[in-house]
Enzyme design. Structure first.
Site, mmCIF file in Angstrom:
data_model
loop_
_atom_site.group_PDB
_atom_site.id
_atom_site.type_symbol
_atom_site.label_atom_id
_atom_site.label_comp_id
_atom_site.label_asym_id
_atom_site.label_seq_id
_atom_site.Cartn_x
_atom_site.Cartn_y
_atom_site.Cartn_z
ATOM 1 N N CYS A 1 -5.752 48.687 0.267
ATOM 2 C CA CYS A 1 -5.750 47.298 -0.188
ATOM 3 C C CYS A 1 -5.742 46.371 1.026
ATOM 4 O O CYS A 1 -4.925 46.542 1.935
ATOM 5 C CB CYS A 1 -4.515 47.051 -1.050
ATOM 6 S SG CYS A 1 -4.269 45.326 -1.506
ATOM 7 N N CYS B 1 -6.818 43.535 -4.649
ATOM 8 C CA CYS B 1 -7.896 44.535 -4.697
ATOM 9 C C CYS B 1 -8.205 45.029 -6.102
ATOM 10 O O CYS B 1 -9.085 45.862 -6.287
ATOM 11 C CB CYS B 1 -7.544 45.728 -3.807
ATOM 12 S SG CYS B 1 -6.171 46.723 -4.424
ATOM 13 N N CYS C 1 -3.623 44.887 -9.110
ATOM 14 C CA CYS C 1 -3.299 44.183 -7.864
ATOM 15 C C CYS C 1 -4.105 42.887 -7.769
ATOM 16 O O CYS C 1 -5.326 42.894 -7.970
ATOM 17 C CB CYS C 1 -3.618 45.092 -6.679
ATOM 18 S SG CYS C 1 -3.439 44.272 -5.073
ATOM 19 N N CYS D 1 1.178 48.261 -5.644
ATOM 20 C CA CYS D 1 -0.259 48.520 -5.689
ATOM 21 C C CYS D 1 -0.491 49.969 -5.273
ATOM 22 O O CYS D 1 0.081 50.436 -4.280
ATOM 23 C CB CYS D 1 -0.991 47.564 -4.745
ATOM 24 S SG CYS D 1 -2.730 47.977 -4.483
ATOM 25 N N ASP E 1 1.411 10.587 3.164
ATOM 26 C CA ASP E 1 2.030 11.620 3.995
ATOM 27 C C ASP E 1 0.951 12.609 4.388
ATOM 28 O O ASP E 1 0.865 13.730 3.888
ATOM 29 C CB ASP E 1 3.151 12.322 3.219
ATOM 30 C CG ASP E 1 4.021 13.190 4.123
ATOM 31 O OD1 ASP E 1 3.906 13.056 5.350
ATOM 32 O OD2 ASP E 1 4.792 14.010 3.592
ATOM 33 N N TYR F 1 -7.682 2.638 5.129
ATOM 34 C CA TYR F 1 -6.796 1.510 4.858
ATOM 35 C C TYR F 1 -6.758 0.437 5.945
ATOM 36 O O TYR F 1 -6.049 -0.561 5.797
ATOM 37 C CB TYR F 1 -5.372 2.009 4.610
ATOM 38 C CG TYR F 1 -4.818 2.914 5.696
ATOM 39 C CD1 TYR F 1 -4.254 2.397 6.853
ATOM 40 C CD2 TYR F 1 -4.852 4.289 5.539
ATOM 41 C CE1 TYR F 1 -3.741 3.216 7.836
ATOM 42 C CE2 TYR F 1 -4.336 5.134 6.506
ATOM 43 C CZ TYR F 1 -3.792 4.587 7.658
ATOM 44 O OH TYR F 1 -3.299 5.424 8.639
ATOM 45 N N LYS G 1 10.436 3.448 3.436
ATOM 46 C CA LYS G 1 10.331 4.868 3.105
ATOM 47 C C LYS G 1 11.186 5.240 1.901
ATOM 48 O O LYS G 1 12.223 4.628 1.639
ATOM 49 C CB LYS G 1 10.719 5.721 4.315
ATOM 50 C CG LYS G 1 9.865 5.437 5.551
ATOM 51 C CD LYS G 1 10.063 6.465 6.633
ATOM 52 C CE LYS G 1 9.404 7.778 6.270
ATOM 53 N NZ LYS G 1 9.441 8.758 7.382
ATOM 54 N N LYS H 1 2.255 4.665 1.407
ATOM 55 C CA LYS H 1 2.354 5.276 2.742
ATOM 56 C C LYS H 1 2.025 6.755 2.586
ATOM 57 O O LYS H 1 2.846 7.539 2.119
ATOM 58 C CB LYS H 1 3.745 5.094 3.333
ATOM 59 C CG LYS H 1 3.873 5.655 4.743
ATOM 60 C CD LYS H 1 5.267 5.432 5.306
ATOM 61 C CE LYS H 1 5.383 5.985 6.724
ATOM 62 N NZ LYS H 1 5.124 7.438 6.792
ATOM 63 N N GLU I 1 0.831 -1.198 0.000
ATOM 64 C CA GLU I 1 0.000 0.000 0.000
ATOM 65 C C GLU I 1 0.869 1.252 0.000
ATOM 66 O O GLU I 1 1.982 1.228 0.535
ATOM 67 C CB GLU I 1 -0.895 0.014 1.249
ATOM 68 C CG GLU I 1 -1.691 -1.265 1.445
ATOM 69 C CD GLU I 1 -2.308 -1.366 2.838
ATOM 70 O OE1 GLU I 1 -2.408 -0.307 3.516
ATOM 71 O OE2 GLU I 1 -2.658 -2.489 3.250
#
Length: 679
Positions: A444, A426, A423, A439, A138, A245, A332, A136, A134
């Protein structure tokens, strides 16, 4: 596979021209709610688990909205209704709950010899076995418990014996069943992995960067942090998913991992398609090598594979240690190198309005740290390096801290990066100044959030209790549109915010009240004028009163030491904006009193430089203290320097310069005794 609800009018081509709610009686409403729940749950299964929906998004939305309205109108709420996936009321805290059975960790290694040794021990103990191979994941491990086919609770792994009750949050995940088919065992506890899909993770990070927040380091951190939030509504708005699982405990009779997976699939749980059964350790190794080669093409993060003995009788013979079962092993993958792929380039807006390109990366391990972003200084650097979306790049941590793109190994398929004309937060006009873009909207939201955080920081107004999260809350709630609005806040408004109480609201109001007596230099720095840090703010406060600074010309400002044309233009431009002047006036009206503090003479003529930190002080506090009493604090060592103060974690360059110039050095104790004792 979950069976289609029989005789349900809301499964195929549903008629969404519903009878008005007010024309229904209670009995008809209950019947329709029952049908709608069954249909919506089935549609969730087809969409999230089978990835094969049978109705359009518009039809689904109409069914969901109808269900939600009926539950409200006839008070038919149920915590396991599909409508609860949008999130409920905020939680006060996460309670600790015992697991149905211990959730043990796995033996793990990245060495082939280790998994071969694991296989040898297995075969010596129980003979030949098959392995369930299977991925693994994360992600974030959870136990989910069902009673009589209904979702009962979800609990984090915690210490393996107990975990945190995250039921309200896990309910919001579309791939987690809220009701099981009639064939489900009376009691069932399953183990799964909550994760954030890569696409959703990048989109979430893009939104965070654009609003000025730090992005999550990797999908696992994002998933783990989200599941533990106290606000289910926020959780529902984030892209979480889950794979299942393991069957931890059940009233059903199971004899193997294969039967467990069959049961999970039959009950509507999402089981990963990469799961398979192999007959020896060599096949496990081949499986691991294949998944490692394909991991970048998956929509979820994996950091290895898991091999489990398939037969449950063999598992019982093998048993477990206090920490892990003897019948499972995690093989791993090696840590990723500093080479990765550019997923997206987004634009972050800082507190001064400066637009900065941010590279969102496929998470990569660099010197033991997971890197998912790198900052480019400007669009020119992106073009010079050739950084584009989809490019393969080499990453390094500059100074072991800041991630940087150092080289493009292979270009992407899209064109060169260009700064936006408006921007991204905004939609206001963007102007270019030299190599940088800004900007033009001082209000903003992205600028405002970071401006508030800066205004309240320790080196500025020093208002505790108002960091990034609180600033975001105040802006999102519409309570603050300028730092001046902080001084208009009242207790009731603050207490109404999520996570705030009478005490925290009172503390903030007390901090605001205490901040009104402030040095002019600190006030000028707190305003957040571009290019004006603490040292330039002190120089400006030494040369001008506040009124004079507001009216100063570029020529007046350039007469101040260390104020060049760029800084002078920035100061004049800041006070040319009417809203900035209005903000200053409102702060003064609120009682903020910036004072020019006369320099004392105790340390007149003394010049000091610092390297490293002095316990108990920030650099800004020390500088203000010393300069108030007549000393000069500079940033570089020269023949004019009297002392170099060498604190904790000092740099080598200044110490080397001090040795070359014959400058005396002081450690923190000597600095306290020789300098600070005079004040």
């Amino acid at each position: 596979m979950v069976e289609e609800p029989a005789d349900n009018p809301y499964v195929h081509a549903p008629d969404t021209s519903f009878t008005p709610v007010e024309e229904l009686d209670a009995s008809a409403a209950r019947e329709q709610v029952s049908q709608l729940r069954a249909a919506v749950e089935y549609h969730d299964y087809r969409y999230y688990v089978e990835n094969d929906p049978v109705v359009s998004d518009a039809a689904y939305d109409a069914l969901f909205a109808r269900l939600d309205r009926l539950e409200d109108a006839f008070d038919l709420h149920d915590e396991n209704s599909p409508t609860q996936r949008v999130g409920g009321e905020p939680l006060d805290e996460l309670e600790t709950v015992d697991h149905v059975a211990p959730l043990l960790s796995l033996q793990s290694s990245g060495e082939r010899e280790e998994i071969r040794e694991f296989d040898r021990r297995i075969r010596e103990a129980v003979g030949d076995v098959d392995y369930s191979a299977e991925p693994k994941f994360d992600g974030f491990s959870v136990e989910v418990v069902y009673e009589d086919g209904a979702f009962e609770r979800a609990v984090t792994r915690g210490d393996g014996q107990q975990g945190e009750d995250v039921s309200a949050n896990v309910r919001t995940i579309g791939s987690v069943p809220l009701h099981l088919p009639a064939s489900a065992p009376d009691s069932l506890a399953v183990r799964g992995e909550v994760y954030m899909p890569r696409t959703g993770f990048q989109e979430l990070n893009e939104r965070r960067v654009q609003r000025g927040d730090d992005p999550f380091a990797n999908p696992r951190n994002a998933a783990a942090g989200t599941v533990r939030l106290l606000d289910p509504e926020t959780v529902a708005d984030r892209p979480l998913d889950a794979f299942f699982y393991d069957v931890i405990d059940t009233s059903a009779d199971l004899g193997s991992q294969t039967e467990a997976f069959d049961l999970l699939r039959d009950l509507g749980f999402r089981v990963n398609d990469e799961t398979t059964v192999v007959d020896d350790v060599d096949a496990v190794l081949d499986y691991r090598d294949r998944l490692m080669a394909e991991r970048d093409d998956l929509e979820y993060e994996i950091d290895g594979i898991v091999a489990k003995v398939v037969d449950f009788d063999a598992r019982e013979q093998l048993g477990s240690t206090a920490r892990h079962p003897r019948w499972a092993f995690a093989y791993k993958f090696p840590a990723r190198t500093g080479r990765t792929t550019v997923e997206r380039i987004v634009v972050q807006v800082g507190r001064t309005g400066k637009l900065t390109p941010v590279v969102l990366l496929e998470p990569v391990d660099v010197q033991g740290v997971t890197i998912s972003r790198a900052t480019l200084h400007n669009a020119g650097q992106a073009r010079e390096l050739g950084v584009t979306e989809g490019a393969s790049v080499e990453i390094e941590r500059a100074g072991d801290v800041i991630p940087e793109v150092v080289e493009v190994v292979e270009g992407g398929e899209v064109g060169a990066f260009e700064m936006p004309d408006t921007c991204p937060v905004c939609d206001s006009e963007v102007v270019q100044e030299g190599e940088h873009h800004f900007c033009t909207n001082a209000s903003c939201p992205a600028q405002l959030r970071r401006s508030l955080e800066h205004f309240c920081s320790r080196d500025a107004m020093d208002i505790e209790g108002l960091g990034a999260e609180a600033a975001d809350q105040l802006v999102d709630a519409g309570l603050v549109e300028s730092p001046a609005d902080l001084y208009d806040l009242n207790r009731d408004e603050l207490v109404a915010l999520e996570g705030w109480g009478e005490r925290s609201a009172g503390n903030l109001l007390d901090e605001l009240d205490a901040s009104t007596d402030v040095a002019l230099a600190t006030f000028v720095y707190a305003l957040g004028i571009r290019h004006v840090g603490t040292e330039r703010a002190r120089a400006l406060a030494g040369a001008f009163s506040l009124d004079a600074l507001l009216d100063a010309s570029v020529e007046d400002l350039q007469a101040v030491e260390d104020v060049g044309p760029e800084v002078a233009e920035a100061v004049v431009s800041f006070f040319d904006i009417e809203s900035n002047v209005e903000m200053v006036e409102r702060l003064l009206d609120a009682g903020v009193t910036p004072e020019r503090r006369d320099r004392g003479e105790e340390l007149e003529g003394l010049t000091l430089v610092f390297t490293g930190s002095v316990p108990g002080y920030t650099r800004a506090e020390l500088t203000e203290l010393l300069e108030t009493h007549g000393a000069n604090v500079t940033s570089s060592v020269s023949g004019e320097t009297d002392y170099l103060v060498v604190g904790e974690n000092p740099g080598a360059r200044k110490q080397s310069q001090a040795a070359e110039e014959g400058v005396a050095t002081l450690d923190p104790d000597a600095f306290e005794e020789r300098i600070l004792s005079q004040l």
